[in-house]
Design an enzyme around this catalytic site. Structure first.
Site, PDB file in Angstrom:
ATOM      1  N   ASP A  96      -5.070  22.005  -9.280  1.00 36.98           N
ATOM      2  CA  ASP A  96      -6.189  20.841 -10.245  1.00 36.98           C
ATOM      3  C   ASP A  96      -5.248  21.616 -11.792  1.00 36.98           C
ATOM      4  OD1 ASP A  96      -7.118  18.902 -11.656  1.00 36.98           O
ATOM      5  OD2 ASP A  96      -8.878  19.175 -10.803  1.00 36.98           O
ATOM      6  N   ARG A 103       0.871  -1.412  -0.053  1.00 39.17           N
ATOM      7  CA  ARG A 103       0.262   0.435  -0.315  1.00 39.17           C
ATOM      8  C   ARG A 103       0.424   1.237  -0.414  1.00 39.17           C
ATOM      9  NH1 ARG A 103      -2.352   1.371   4.846  1.00 39.17           N
ATOM     10  NH2 ARG A 103      -2.574  -0.714   5.273  1.00 39.17           N
ATOM     11  N   TYR A 152     -14.074  21.628  -9.565  1.00 37.45           N
ATOM     12  CA  TYR A 152     -14.338  20.227 -10.769  1.00 37.45           C
ATOM     13  C   TYR A 152     -15.331  20.509  -9.833  1.00 37.45           C
ATOM     14  CZ  TYR A 152     -14.505  15.723 -11.638  1.00 37.45           C
ATOM     15  OH  TYR A 152     -14.965  14.467 -11.837  1.00 37.45           O
ATOM     16  N   LYS A 158      -7.730  10.717 -17.304  1.00 38.64           N
ATOM     17  CA  LYS A 158      -8.231  12.145 -18.017  1.00 38.64           C
ATOM     18  C   LYS A 158      -7.003  11.759 -19.078  1.00 38.64           C
ATOM     19  CE  LYS A 158     -11.604  12.915 -16.101  1.00 38.64           C
ATOM     20  NZ  LYS A 158     -11.700  13.399 -15.323  1.00 38.64           N
TER      21      LYS A 158
HETATM   22  C1  LIG Z   1     -11.386  13.951 -13.499  1.00 38.21           C
HETATM   23  C2  LIG Z   1     -11.691  15.094 -12.978  1.00 38.21           C
HETATM   24  C3  LIG Z   1     -11.490  15.060 -11.564  1.00 38.21           C
HETATM   25  C4  LIG Z   1     -11.738  13.400 -11.116  1.00 38.21           C
HETATM   26  O1  LIG Z   1     -11.306  12.517 -12.179  1.00 38.21           O
HETATM   27  P1  LIG Z   1     -11.151  11.223 -11.328  1.00 38.21           P
HETATM   28  O2  LIG Z   1      -9.937  10.166 -11.991  1.00 38.21           O
HETATM   29  O3  LIG Z   1     -12.802  10.484 -12.450  1.00 38.21           O
HETATM   30  O4  LIG Z   1     -11.301  10.739  -9.800  1.00 38.21           O
HETATM   31  C5  LIG Z   1     -10.550  15.867 -10.978  1.00 38.21           C
HETATM   32  N1  LIG Z   1     -10.379  17.517 -11.843  1.00 38.21           N
HETATM   33  C6  LIG Z   1     -10.689  17.113 -12.710  1.00 38.21           C
HETATM   34  C7  LIG Z   1     -10.602  18.728 -13.369  1.00 38.21           C
HETATM   35  C8  LIG Z   1     -11.551  16.455 -13.767  1.00 38.21           C
HETATM   36  O5  LIG Z   1     -12.006  16.799 -14.525  1.00 38.21           O
END
Ligand SMILES: *Cc1c(COP(=O)(O)O)cnc(C)c1O
Length: 393
Positions: free
Chosen positions: A192, A68, A121, A217
């Protein structure tokens, strides 16, 4: 020539080249260019002394340890992300949202105040709402605030959370101005950076303390995996790593492998997403059905100057608002009738997606759509959207 330890590549090498080689140590894996995929919970120590040393300081990520806390596979991905963002170290998590919540919980305690961009987000916002139960107050600021953020600082403000461009509404923030104001006041900054990836924006170099990504993504890039990563500077890494360990946050073996593999083709994919999205955005801007296109790389975008100053490229995700005369219900039928654009969340893969967006930041204007431009042929994508737009009237 690259040395046997390819992570020691020269500092002034370009990011495109780094993407191909970071985190790769062929000399340690019998010459193979990719690291083996380590699956494992238990790792064995040779002596009790080694076991004690390993568990006494989990910040050192010493291997072997319990799975972990990381494996050679997750370490390779973290090393790569650290190098690409210009950070001190990184922590991989099971999803992007887990990276965000782990980072936030590393720094807040009851009685604190945090400043979060109003364009954040939505699931990040939902999490911040839940912090109210623990006595932590979230205040949302206008993403265009820039250096005027200082007026919002209170003695108990712990950090400012940024996202640029904003989710769904694509406002570009003045990241360096906010980071400078926070540094002066002794307040942390978290961002982010999912939209840009380190290829197109490197917030740590502008004074931000912590970068979070949904590697789900573009980084993994194939819509087949969940992965998050937190990249920290030296000052913030300790609390972040402790937070992740306390909460049991870790990433799956296959997912970190996919993250590392995705980095190898990230530049090629992103340059193509960029070209295709720009072409489609410009084409949409000329359509009579369209009110405005929310794409920071278009000169008419309100955030264009900031984007041009700080970013080195744009990706495949942007917004388009239709003229106010169109009803959302017509837009729903249009979206459902498209052949190539899928209706779904989780952009950043190879395929094109479209979603109708309801945003409290976009009330008086026409129906808003968010488009992810994939790797299909651009003329096919335009033809698909054209029949959709024609169906509106
Ligand atoms: C999709 C997304 C997230 C969350 O990511 P997951 O891997 O789906 O938990 C966070 N920030 C942004 C800008 C996103 O588009």
């Amino acid at each position: 020539m690259l040395g046997p330890d390819r992570t020691e590549v020269s500092k002034n090498i370009s990011l495109d080249t780094k993407l191909v080689h970071v985190g790769s140590r062929p000399a340690e894996q019998q010459g193979f260019v990719n690291p083996p995929l380590y699956r494992g919970s238990t790792a064995l120590y040779t002596t009790v002394a080694e076991m004690k040393e390993s568990t006494s300081n989990s910040l050192r990520k010493k291997i072997p340890a319990y799975g972990r806390f990381g494996t050679p596979t997750s370490r390779a991905f973290e090393e790569a992300m650290t190098e690409l963002e210009g950070g001190f170290d990184a922590i991989s998590t099971g999803s992007g949202l887990a990276a965000i919540t782990t980072a936030i919980l590393a720094f807040v305690e009851s009685g604190d105040h945090i400043l979060v961009t109003d364009s954040v987000y939505q699931p990040t916002r939902n999490f911040c709402e839940s912090l109210g139960r623990m006595g932590i107050e979230t205040e949302y600021y206008d993403p265009g605030i820039g250096a005027a953020i200082v007026a919002k600082f209170r003695p108990n403000t712990r950090f400012v959370f940024l996202e640029s461009p904003g989710s769904n509404t694509f406002e570009v923030q003045d990241v360096p101005a906010i980071a400078r104001a926070c540094q002066t006041a002794g307040i942390l900054t978290l961002i982010d950076n999912t939209w840009a990836t380190p290829l197109f924006f490197r917030p740590l170099l502008y004074g931000v303390d912590v970068v979070v990504h949904s590697a789900t993504k573009y980084i993994t890039g194939h819509s087949d995996s969940f992965l998050g990563v937190i990249v920290a500077n030296e000052k913030t890494f300790g609390p972040l790593r402790s937070s992740a360990i306390r909460m049991g946050q870790s990433a799956g073996a296959d997912d970190t492998y996919f993250g590392l593999r995705g980095l190898r083709t990230l530049a090629t994919r992103l340059h193509q997403h960029e070209r295709q999205a720009l072409s489609l955005a410009e084409w949409l801007g000329d359509r009579p059905e369209v009110g405005s296109v929310l794409h920071p790389a278009l000169p008419e975008h309100p955030g264009h100057a900031l984007w041009k100053r700080d970013f080195t490229g744009s990706t495949g995700l942007f917004g388009v608002s239709l003229k106010p005369k169109y009803e959302m219900s017509n837009v729903h039928s249009m979206v459902e009738g498209l052949n190539l654009f899928g209706l779904g969340h989780g952009w950043g893969g190879f395929e094109s997606l479209i979603v109708p967006v309801e945003s409290h930041r976009f009330l008086r204007e026409g129906p808003l759509l968010r488009i992810h431009v994939g790797l299909e042929n651009i003329d096919d994508l335009k033809a698909d959207l054209l029949q959709g737009l024609n169906s509106l009237s």
